[in-house]
Motif scaffolding. Sequence first.
Motif, PDB file in Angstrom:
ATOM      1  N   ARG A  67       0.811  -1.218   0.000  1.00  0.00           N
ATOM      2  CA  ARG A  67       0.000   0.000   0.000  1.00  0.00           C
ATOM      3  C   ARG A  67       0.850   1.276   0.000  1.00  0.00           C
ATOM      4  O   ARG A  67       0.370   2.345  -0.385  1.00  0.00           O
ATOM      5  CB  ARG A  67      -0.993   0.010   1.142  1.00  0.00           C
ATOM      6  N   GLU A  78      -7.492   3.563  -0.847  1.00  0.00           N
ATOM      7  CA  GLU A  78      -8.296   4.342   0.086  1.00  0.00           C
ATOM      8  C   GLU A  78      -9.211   5.336  -0.638  1.00  0.00           C
ATOM      9  O   GLU A  78     -10.173   5.857  -0.074  1.00  0.00           O
ATOM     10  CB  GLU A  78      -7.385   5.094   1.056  1.00  0.00           C
ATOM     11  N   GLU A 104      -2.914  -3.286  -2.624  1.00  0.00           N
ATOM     12  CA  GLU A 104      -3.355  -3.094  -1.243  1.00  0.00           C
ATOM     13  C   GLU A 104      -3.466  -1.592  -0.938  1.00  0.00           C
ATOM     14  O   GLU A 104      -2.760  -0.788  -1.551  1.00  0.00           O
ATOM     15  CB  GLU A 104      -2.333  -3.671  -0.263  1.00  0.00           C
TER      16      GLU A 104
HETATM   17  N1  LIG Z   1       0.977 -13.579   9.780  1.00  0.00           N
HETATM   18  C1  LIG Z   1      -0.091 -12.836   9.966  1.00  0.00           C
HETATM   19  N2  LIG Z   1      -0.017 -11.542   9.789  1.00  0.00           N
HETATM   20  C2  LIG Z   1      -1.123 -10.834   9.979  1.00  0.00           C
HETATM   21  C3  LIG Z   1      -2.301 -11.390  10.380  1.00  0.00           C
HETATM   22  N3  LIG Z   1      -3.197 -10.404  10.491  1.00  0.00           N
HETATM   23  C4  LIG Z   1      -2.597  -9.305  10.158  1.00  0.00           C
HETATM   24  N4  LIG Z   1      -1.346  -9.537   9.843  1.00  0.00           N
HETATM   25  C5  LIG Z   1      -0.317  -8.642   9.434  1.00  0.00           C
HETATM   26  O1  LIG Z   1      -0.251  -7.620  10.330  1.00  0.00           O
HETATM   27  C6  LIG Z   1       0.107  -6.454   9.670  1.00  0.00           C
HETATM   28  C7  LIG Z   1      -0.854  -5.404  10.070  1.00  0.00           C
HETATM   29  O2  LIG Z   1      -2.112  -5.827   9.735  1.00  0.00           O
HETATM   30  P1  LIG Z   1      -3.375  -4.961   9.934  1.00  0.00           P
HETATM   31  O3  LIG Z   1      -3.164  -4.004  11.020  1.00  0.00           O
HETATM   32  O4  LIG Z   1      -4.460  -5.906  10.029  1.00  0.00           O
HETATM   33  O5  LIG Z   1      -3.446  -4.152   8.667  1.00  0.00           O
HETATM   34  C8  LIG Z   1      -3.973  -4.711   7.540  1.00  0.00           C
HETATM   35  C9  LIG Z   1      -5.086  -3.841   7.018  1.00  0.00           C
HETATM   36  O6  LIG Z   1      -5.884  -3.370   8.050  1.00  0.00           O
HETATM   37  C10 LIG Z   1      -4.340  -2.762   6.349  1.00  0.00           C
HETATM   38  N5  LIG Z   1      -5.122  -2.071   5.292  1.00  0.00           N
HETATM   39  C11 LIG Z   1      -5.919  -2.604   4.371  1.00  0.00           C
HETATM   40  N6  LIG Z   1      -6.418  -1.620   3.562  1.00  0.00           N
HETATM   41  C12 LIG Z   1      -5.881  -0.429   4.007  1.00  0.00           C
HETATM   42  C13 LIG Z   1      -6.000   0.887   3.586  1.00  0.00           C
HETATM   43  O7  LIG Z   1      -6.722   1.238   2.649  1.00  0.00           O
HETATM   44  N7  LIG Z   1      -5.300   1.808   4.286  1.00  0.00           N
HETATM   45  C14 LIG Z   1      -4.489   1.444   5.347  1.00  0.00           C
HETATM   46  N8  LIG Z   1      -3.850   2.391   5.967  1.00  0.00           N
HETATM   47  N9  LIG Z   1      -4.390   0.235   5.737  1.00  0.00           N
HETATM   48  C15 LIG Z   1      -5.058  -0.728   5.100  1.00  0.00           C
HETATM   49  O8  LIG Z   1      -3.266  -3.422   5.716  1.00  0.00           O
HETATM   50  C16 LIG Z   1      -2.962  -4.622   6.417  1.00  0.00           C
HETATM   51  C17 LIG Z   1      -3.029  -5.791   5.507  1.00  0.00           C
HETATM   52  O9  LIG Z   1      -1.812  -5.810   4.889  1.00  0.00           O
HETATM   53  P2  LIG Z   1      -1.325  -7.105   4.157  1.00  0.00           P
HETATM   54  O10 LIG Z   1      -1.319  -8.240   5.098  1.00  0.00           O
HETATM   55  O11 LIG Z   1       0.050  -6.747   3.717  1.00  0.00           O
HETATM   56  O12 LIG Z   1      -2.267  -7.354   3.082  1.00  0.00           O
HETATM   57  C18 LIG Z   1       0.066  -6.743   8.226  1.00  0.00           C
HETATM   58  O13 LIG Z   1       1.299  -6.859   7.715  1.00  0.00           O
HETATM   59  C19 LIG Z   1      -0.654  -8.020   8.141  1.00  0.00           C
HETATM   60  O14 LIG Z   1      -0.221  -8.818   7.085  1.00  0.00           O
HETATM   61  C20 LIG Z   1      -2.359 -12.778  10.561  1.00  0.00           C
HETATM   62  O15 LIG Z   1      -3.380 -13.356  10.892  1.00  0.00           O
HETATM   63  N10 LIG Z   1      -1.238 -13.463  10.343  1.00  0.00           N
END
Ligand SMILES: Nc1nc2c(ncn2[C@@H]2O[C@H](COP(=O)(O)O[C@H]3[C@@H](O)[C@H](n4cnc5c(=O)[nH]c(N)nc54)O[C@@H]3COP(=O)(O)O)[C@@H](O)[C@H]2O)c(=O)[nH]1
Length: 778
Positions: free
Chosen positions: A688, A724, A721
């Motif tokens: 993102r 927004e 990812e």
């Molecule tokens: N191994 C595992 N890792 C996990 C698990 N659950 C979460 N995670 C990893 O934690 C990192 C933080 O995650 P999180 O706070 O849940 O953030 C996720 C989304 O909430 C956030 N997101 C999605 N869309 C947006 C957006 O438009 N703006 C913004 N500021 N944030 C947004 O991104 C995170 C998802 O990222 P990704 O995983 O890279 O797709 C994060 O690294 C998680 O991967 C778990 O169960 N296991």
Amino acid sequence: MVISRRVSYPFALLLGGMLMISYLLLLLFVAYEGQSRLRAHQDNELTLRVQSYARDLQYVIGRSEKNLRDVAEDKVVYTYFANRALGMSMAYGLGASQHKLSGLLQDNQEGHLREGVPVYSRLAILDVSGQVIADTGQNEGRFVPLPQDILLASSPRRSLLIQPRDQTLLFYQLVPVYRHEQLQAILVAELNPAQLLRLIARKEHQDQASRVQLMTPNGALLAWDSYSTTVDHQREQPIRQEVEIDGQRLEILGWFESLGNRDLFTSNWFIAAISLLAFPVIAGGIVLLRINNNNLVLETRVDLAAQQQQRLAQQNQLLQREVEKRQRSQRQLAYQANHDVLTGLPNRKAGQDALERAIRQARLQDSQVLLMFIDLDNFKHINDTKGHHYGDQLLVQSAGRLRTLMREGDTLARFGGDEFLIILSDVADRGAARGRAEALLRLFDQPFDVDGEAFHVSTSIGMTLYPEDGNDANELIQRSDAALYRVKERGRNGFSFYDAIIDQMARRRLKLDAKLRAAIEQAQLEIHYQPILALEHQQIIGAEALVRWHDPELGPISPAEFIPLAESNGLIHRLGEQVLSTACRQAAEWQALCPLQLSVNVSSVQFHQGERLLAEIRRVLASSALPPQCLTIEVTESLLLGNHKDLNSQLQSLADSGISLAIDDFGTGYSALSYLQAFPFDKLKIDRSFLRHLDRNQADKSLVQAILAMAQALGLQVVAEGIEEAWQGEFLIQHGCQFGQGFYYGRPVPAEAFEAMLRDAPRLSPLPVADAVASRPH
Ligand SMILES: Nc1nc2c(ncn2[C@@H]2O[C@H](COP(=O)(O)O[C@H]3[C@@H](O)[C@H](n4cnc5c(=O)[nH]c(N)nc54)O[C@@H]3COP(=O)(O)O)[C@@H](O)[C@H]2O)c(=O)[nH]1
């Protein structure tokens, strides 16, 4: 050893005493026996001697009698008595006959010798009236009258008369003279006393004291006496020998000096002396034996002492060797106790000790100590993926590089794993500390060469200064560790000083650790689902499962905070398992509403389990009845760093079972085209951070376009990812990005809310799953 030669003194004494007594008894027995035999022999000999005297006496007297009879029958005697019978006068014929008679007697006295000694001392003829006719004893006017008995013996009954005279005995033999069987006269012979004495003492001599005596009925005749002068013969028993002559019993008595009295070697004294001599001889023998024994004992003691000395020397040598061995092993143990075997550096304990020493010294000198807590970045991952040999080489080479930075008085220690401590005494200020930290980081600019492979590893350093940042070694180490953690959080490959905020973070970290453990145990974690859309159709084709933790005390805690913590303390395995099973069960239920692709984040740490992780995923899929094609496993680029065979086979195994694989946060790390080619990925997710300033950051725009083009070329799906805002979605659609997720389409929400989203949002009508799956490259 000569123990066998030793004879105990009491035993020698006893043996010597017994030998001495035996010897004495033997000697006495032999002496007694010898003497007895000698005496018997002597007695025998003396008896024979006395017997021979008796025999000689008898013989000589017998012979004399015969001789006298011859004389009595001599013609001269006959003529005289014939003339006398004829009445011749002395003047006519008878005188001449008488003269002849006297001559006959004289001749006989002188001519009848025995061994040169005359047998007779006197011869005479008496007529029956006792008148002397002729007498050799009337020479030269000396006339010894014959004993009266003889003169009266006109018809003698005995031929032998023994008459005492002048304290001796005289032996007379009387022989009748006949003419015409008529007694005419008596021939009288006086036996020569010298001859008699010689006869019965012939074998006596002065060398041997003896006494010989002839006992007669008329007295005793002492023939020899050389004995009475030395011994009282009255007290001695004589040898007796009887001899009968003319019906008279004579007895010869002989006393002889005992052989022992005259022969030293057979004397009792000599035997006694010899016997007594045995005492000093045996005593001498015992003394010699004792001396010898003492010598042997001494010799034995000397031998024993020498042997003992030798033994002692050997034992000393062994002891010395043992002591040296123990000292060596103690030194080794001490070394091992204080050193790390792999790198040869002081170990954790030695490092702490060195820090304490440095603090003490700084306290005295009022100086500062810098503690650098160093950790190799991503070492754990490298070690797990490349293997321990690789990791070990890396550690050894890192230690070697760190050593080059050391100056005199500095300490470098391996604190554990990939952590090192550097203690620098007398650091001026933070500026100087910073300079050392930068120099240290530069040490890792050059790649490592492990088994011919060039490999980059960076380090992170947490630093504290004594006394500013802590008062003792433990405090400084903990705070340096906290500072290090901060560097790691900030993206590694740097250094940081401790500050109070870091301390708070460290405390929070500790608290979270305990709370997370409890939360997982009590299944307090929740799963939120964020929709993933097909951008062009604006349809939900999937959901990303994101774990949520709301602590009653601390409130909501971000996975960005507790996931790394779970990765570091190992809780990630149970956490990941809970997320996977819950999400799969949920997604399986939702398949009834619409075909839905479930994305689950799997930490690179979980892949360390190897086959166990795969088995776990298969088991969850089976138990939840979610088709494998409906599951996407998202992994971060860091997992791929090691690029080892096991990982490839793990991922391939997942792909083979129908599960999709996605690279998460693509572009933030070590994104490399090679990863995409090497591993069986279906899709990549653009981080993102690239979308945030897409409108004004040309670099981000170009990068997103490049990623999209590359993915298209490789036949990979792309999920963007962090969408927004609407323009971001439009940009992505324009540049061929098929899928996206972000707050613009929907935030991560609980399962109920997501389900409601699926049901209620008409514009978000999902694509059939078959289409979604069909669009996946193979
Ligand atoms: N191994 C595992 N890792 C996990 C698990 N659950 C979460 N995670 C990893 O934690 C990192 C933080 O995650 P999180 O706070 O849940 O953030 C996720 C989304 O909430 C956030 N997101 C999605 N869309 C947006 C957006 O438009 N703006 C913004 N500021 N944030 C947004 O991104 C995170 C998802 O990222 P990704 O995983 O890279 O797709 C994060 O690294 C998680 O991967 C778990 O169960 N296991």
